[in-house]
Design a protein around this motif. Sequence first.
Motif, PDB file in Angstrom:
ATOM      1  N   ALA A 161     -35.863  74.157 -66.614  1.00  0.00           N
ATOM      2  CA  ALA A 161     -35.252  73.060 -67.375  1.00  0.00           C
ATOM      3  C   ALA A 161     -34.885  71.865 -66.515  1.00  0.00           C
ATOM      4  O   ALA A 161     -34.525  70.811 -67.043  1.00  0.00           O
ATOM      5  CB  ALA A 161     -34.012  73.561 -68.107  1.00  0.00           C
ATOM      6  N   ARG A 162     -34.984  71.993 -65.179  1.00  0.00           N
ATOM      7  CA  ARG A 162     -34.660  70.844 -64.327  1.00  0.00           C
ATOM      8  C   ARG A 162     -35.734  69.767 -64.380  1.00  0.00           C
ATOM      9  O   ARG A 162     -35.480  68.618 -64.031  1.00  0.00           O
ATOM     10  CB  ARG A 162     -34.487  71.303 -62.872  1.00  0.00           C
ATOM     11  CG  ARG A 162     -33.224  72.099 -62.626  1.00  0.00           C
ATOM     12  CD  ARG A 162     -33.225  72.690 -61.230  1.00  0.00           C
ATOM     13  NE  ARG A 162     -34.373  73.538 -61.021  1.00  0.00           N
ATOM     14  CZ  ARG A 162     -35.202  73.440 -59.987  1.00  0.00           C
ATOM     15  NH1 ARG A 162     -35.032  72.501 -59.084  1.00  0.00           N
ATOM     16  NH2 ARG A 162     -36.220  74.267 -59.856  1.00  0.00           N
ATOM     17  N   PHE A 163     -36.944  70.139 -64.794  1.00  0.00           N
ATOM     18  CA  PHE A 163     -38.054  69.189 -64.772  1.00  0.00           C
ATOM     19  C   PHE A 163     -38.278  68.605 -66.157  1.00  0.00           C
ATOM     20  O   PHE A 163     -38.476  69.329 -67.130  1.00  0.00           O
ATOM     21  CB  PHE A 163     -39.331  69.868 -64.281  1.00  0.00           C
ATOM     22  CG  PHE A 163     -39.214  70.407 -62.886  1.00  0.00           C
ATOM     23  CD1 PHE A 163     -39.374  69.583 -61.788  1.00  0.00           C
ATOM     24  CD2 PHE A 163     -38.920  71.751 -62.669  1.00  0.00           C
ATOM     25  CE1 PHE A 163     -39.257  70.078 -60.506  1.00  0.00           C
ATOM     26  CE2 PHE A 163     -38.798  72.261 -61.386  1.00  0.00           C
ATOM     27  CZ  PHE A 163     -38.966  71.422 -60.297  1.00  0.00           C
ATOM     28  N   VAL A 164     -38.252  67.284 -66.250  1.00  0.00           N
ATOM     29  CA  VAL A 164     -38.567  66.571 -67.486  1.00  0.00           C
ATOM     30  C   VAL A 164     -39.916  65.918 -67.276  1.00  0.00           C
ATOM     31  O   VAL A 164     -40.051  64.980 -66.477  1.00  0.00           O
ATOM     32  CB  VAL A 164     -37.491  65.516 -67.816  1.00  0.00           C
ATOM     33  CG1 VAL A 164     -37.830  64.790 -69.105  1.00  0.00           C
ATOM     34  CG2 VAL A 164     -36.120  66.177 -67.921  1.00  0.00           C
ATOM     35  N   CYS A 165     -40.922  66.413 -67.962  1.00  0.00           N
ATOM     36  CA  CYS A 165     -42.310  66.025 -67.683  1.00  0.00           C
ATOM     37  C   CYS A 165     -42.898  65.239 -68.846  1.00  0.00           C
ATOM     38  O   CYS A 165     -42.794  65.646 -69.999  1.00  0.00           O
ATOM     39  CB  CYS A 165     -43.132  67.292 -67.423  1.00  0.00           C
ATOM     40  SG  CYS A 165     -44.798  66.986 -66.832  1.00  0.00           S
ATOM     41  N   ARG A 166     -43.508  64.099 -68.540  1.00  0.00           N
ATOM     42  CA  ARG A 166     -44.216  63.296 -69.533  1.00  0.00           C
ATOM     43  C   ARG A 166     -45.585  62.921 -68.988  1.00  0.00           C
ATOM     44  O   ARG A 166     -45.720  62.573 -67.811  1.00  0.00           O
ATOM     45  CB  ARG A 166     -43.447  62.004 -69.842  1.00  0.00           C
ATOM     46  CG  ARG A 166     -42.061  62.216 -70.429  1.00  0.00           C
ATOM     47  CD  ARG A 166     -42.130  62.683 -71.860  1.00  0.00           C
ATOM     48  NE  ARG A 166     -40.798  62.778 -72.431  1.00  0.00           N
ATOM     49  CZ  ARG A 166     -40.034  63.871 -72.433  1.00  0.00           C
ATOM     50  NH1 ARG A 166     -40.485  64.976 -71.842  1.00  0.00           N
ATOM     51  NH2 ARG A 166     -38.842  63.866 -73.004  1.00  0.00           N
ATOM     52  N   ARG A 167     -46.588  62.984 -69.831  1.00  0.00           N
ATOM     53  CA  ARG A 167     -47.937  62.576 -69.407  1.00  0.00           C
ATOM     54  C   ARG A 167     -48.055  61.058 -69.447  1.00  0.00           C
ATOM     55  O   ARG A 167     -47.444  60.389 -70.286  1.00  0.00           O
ATOM     56  CB  ARG A 167     -48.986  63.229 -70.296  1.00  0.00           C
ATOM     57  CG  ARG A 167     -48.924  64.745 -70.244  1.00  0.00           C
ATOM     58  CD  ARG A 167     -50.180  65.386 -70.735  1.00  0.00           C
ATOM     59  NE  ARG A 167     -50.018  66.821 -70.883  1.00  0.00           N
ATOM     60  CZ  ARG A 167     -51.012  67.665 -71.066  1.00  0.00           C
ATOM     61  NH1 ARG A 167     -52.260  67.211 -71.129  1.00  0.00           N
ATOM     62  NH2 ARG A 167     -50.788  68.953 -71.194  1.00  0.00           N
ATOM     63  N   ILE A 168     -48.873  60.539 -68.545  1.00  0.00           N
ATOM     64  CA  ILE A 168     -48.966  59.089 -68.390  1.00  0.00           C
ATOM     65  C   ILE A 168     -50.425  58.704 -68.140  1.00  0.00           C
ATOM     66  O   ILE A 168     -51.186  59.455 -67.532  1.00  0.00           O
ATOM     67  CB  ILE A 168     -48.045  58.622 -67.231  1.00  0.00           C
ATOM     68  CG1 ILE A 168     -47.819  57.113 -67.273  1.00  0.00           C
ATOM     69  CG2 ILE A 168     -48.591  59.068 -65.884  1.00  0.00           C
ATOM     70  CD1 ILE A 168     -46.689  56.663 -66.363  1.00  0.00           C
ATOM     71  N   THR A 169     -50.822  57.550 -68.633  1.00  0.00           N
ATOM     72  CA  THR A 169     -52.194  57.081 -68.485  1.00  0.00           C
ATOM     73  C   THR A 169     -52.284  55.997 -67.414  1.00  0.00           C
ATOM     74  O   THR A 169     -51.274  55.439 -66.979  1.00  0.00           O
ATOM     75  CB  THR A 169     -52.712  56.502 -69.810  1.00  0.00           C
ATOM     76  OG1 THR A 169     -51.948  55.329 -70.126  1.00  0.00           O
ATOM     77  CG2 THR A 169     -52.598  57.512 -70.943  1.00  0.00           C
ATOM     78  N   ALA A 170     -53.526  55.676 -67.040  1.00  0.00           N
ATOM     79  CA  ALA A 170     -53.749  54.603 -66.074  1.00  0.00           C
ATOM     80  C   ALA A 170     -53.235  53.271 -66.619  1.00  0.00           C
ATOM     81  O   ALA A 170     -52.649  52.467 -65.892  1.00  0.00           O
ATOM     82  CB  ALA A 170     -55.237  54.505 -65.746  1.00  0.00           C
ATOM     83  N   THR A 171     -53.444  53.045 -67.910  1.00  0.00           N
ATOM     84  CA  THR A 171     -52.976  51.808 -68.535  1.00  0.00           C
ATOM     85  C   THR A 171     -51.471  51.666 -68.412  1.00  0.00           C
ATOM     86  O   THR A 171     -50.943  50.582 -68.123  1.00  0.00           O
ATOM     87  CB  THR A 171     -53.384  51.774 -70.013  1.00  0.00           C
ATOM     88  OG1 THR A 171     -54.817  51.860 -70.105  1.00  0.00           O
ATOM     89  CG2 THR A 171     -52.917  50.490 -70.687  1.00  0.00           C
ATOM     90  N   GLU A 172     -50.750  52.764 -68.629  1.00  0.00           N
ATOM     91  CA  GLU A 172     -49.290  52.722 -68.541  1.00  0.00           C
ATOM     92  C   GLU A 172     -48.826  52.481 -67.108  1.00  0.00           C
ATOM     93  O   GLU A 172     -47.854  51.754 -66.873  1.00  0.00           O
ATOM     94  CB  GLU A 172     -48.713  54.026 -69.079  1.00  0.00           C
ATOM     95  CG  GLU A 172     -48.884  54.162 -70.580  1.00  0.00           C
ATOM     96  CD  GLU A 172     -48.581  55.567 -71.060  1.00  0.00           C
ATOM     97  OE1 GLU A 172     -47.413  55.854 -71.352  1.00  0.00           O
ATOM     98  OE2 GLU A 172     -49.522  56.376 -71.145  1.00  0.00           O
ATOM     99  N   ILE A 173     -49.513  53.096 -66.152  1.00  0.00           N
ATOM    100  CA  ILE A 173     -49.166  52.862 -64.744  1.00  0.00           C
ATOM    101  C   ILE A 173     -49.345  51.397 -64.395  1.00  0.00           C
ATOM    102  O   ILE A 173     -48.497  50.781 -63.742  1.00  0.00           O
ATOM    103  CB  ILE A 173     -50.004  53.762 -63.822  1.00  0.00           C
ATOM    104  CG1 ILE A 173     -49.555  55.222 -63.978  1.00  0.00           C
ATOM    105  CG2 ILE A 173     -49.885  53.325 -62.364  1.00  0.00           C
ATOM    106  CD1 ILE A 173     -50.390  56.215 -63.211  1.00  0.00           C
ATOM    107  N   MET A 174     -50.437  50.806 -64.860  1.00  0.00           N
ATOM    108  CA  MET A 174     -50.676  49.388 -64.589  1.00  0.00           C
ATOM    109  C   MET A 174     -49.623  48.503 -65.252  1.00  0.00           C
ATOM    110  O   MET A 174     -49.350  47.394 -64.787  1.00  0.00           O
ATOM    111  CB  MET A 174     -52.075  48.995 -65.063  1.00  0.00           C
ATOM    112  CG  MET A 174     -53.190  49.527 -64.179  1.00  0.00           C
ATOM    113  SD  MET A 174     -54.832  48.926 -64.672  1.00  0.00           S
ATOM    114  CE  MET A 174     -55.258  50.104 -65.944  1.00  0.00           C
TER     115      MET A 174
END
Length: 514
Positions: A289-302
């Motif tokens: 439960a310590r890790f809060v994980c969300r997926r992210i795209t290249a577009t979002e990183i940019m």
Amino acid sequence: MRRLLIPLLFLVFPTTAVAGNEVLLAPGTPFETPAYLVSGKEAGPTVVIVGGMHGNETAGWRAARCIRHWPLAKGRLVVIPTANRLGIRKIVRKVPAEKPYDLNRCFPSKEGGEIAGPLAKDIWALIERVKPDWVVDLHESFNYRSASSEKRKYLGNTLICWPHDETFAAAKEMTAAANVLTSRKDRKWQVLRSPIEGSLARAAATRLRARALIVESCRKDHLAIRVRQHRIVVFRLLSRLGMPAGGASPYTTLPAEREPGRIRVALFNTIGTGLNSAWKVERCLTTDARFVCRRITATEIMAGALAPYDVVVFPGGLASTSGNALTKKGRAAVRKFVADGGGYLGVCAGAYLAATGYEWSLSILDARIVDMKHWARGTGTVRLSTTSLGRRMLAEKRSEASVRYGQGPLLAPGGSSKLPDYETVATYTTEIAKNGAPKGIMKGKPALVRSRYGKGRVVAVSPHPEDSRDRTLRAWVRRSVEWVAGSRGGSSRQSRNSSSRNTSGSFRNDFVVR
């Protein structure tokens, strides 16, 4: 507005638990699921967002759990992220019961019609109470509407609207926003008419006169892309209604307030990522439960979406494809994120990406790739030897371990005067030399290394400990994320020992919406 709503909920829903801005639907039953109430400072429309109506449709509930954190200037959001929470947990379409039933066929559109099941009754009672102006239900389909030869069978990349001029006008804006990031004509979003009988959208439109629509992404896209599409179309609607507060963005995925002791992980999942690579890494993290994980795209990183995170993880896949998808702008954003104190974990392709020597490289690790000509040297099980440093970092008692290898990089010192030397965490003691690869090169090469880049930290993992039945090996991923997070993610030994653990599998972290 929120202060008035909460006390009234006690009176209207005697079987519903209310705490703060959270309402528990079907409390005390196996179907218990939360709804969240978000209010702006000014009066405005009420919009209901529902995700996870079908438990095997992942993108909708993942998008909804992000949407509930969006700050509002006016109006109200009522978000039910995981409507069929038990179905989500079991990854099945219908509500798991003695006789499984489709939750999105339980809402009659005609007056006097019966609502099937206690879960549907609680959902409907909440929606009736808040009197929504808009209802948006987030779904997925197996194929693109425009690409399929059986077009009527599939609904991917569509908005299905109850006929109304205002609804259609909004839907056109929403599809236009989604299509900005979709270049292929066969994947363009389009507007369709009339949600199916029994659906929440149809019932809300006919019985409550709400503007109602269903959003259908397509499972052929990477999960992070589908989640982003849901967020983009919903944000376009809220913007049309003038609801988002300044600074709000469709790329907002986490609450502004940080949770002490928790590590925020952005998991890269777009073109270049293996189909199951992100899921396997996510599985390692969501058991804690310590890790809060969300997926992210290249577009979002940019677009700068790494800012609220502590760590970015690049899983297996094709390094050059991932690096090129990021473009020069995205690669610079990752470098800045790490240099400013963020953590980087690269597994297999992500380890290639961290090294130097190629136009698509991040060059945040002073390592070169050995024998790149034979990068496809084969797959199989190899033996690793952990160093004393590695055993401390990974909390590993064994000096040797077996792990799956999938054509990860063979690393050697890069010789850069601008980057610090890496430290070896584990080395290969056996090798795989197929497809014409010469023998004797892999043995003794680093399998895991760690280093620093600016104020941040980097770990590169050549093999695949995340793809193992051995829980100890999967824990290497968590330990690596802890190390690269440093103090930024509250990953000290004290927080590690005192934090709440998930004792019931991945459900607690991954399916409880944060």
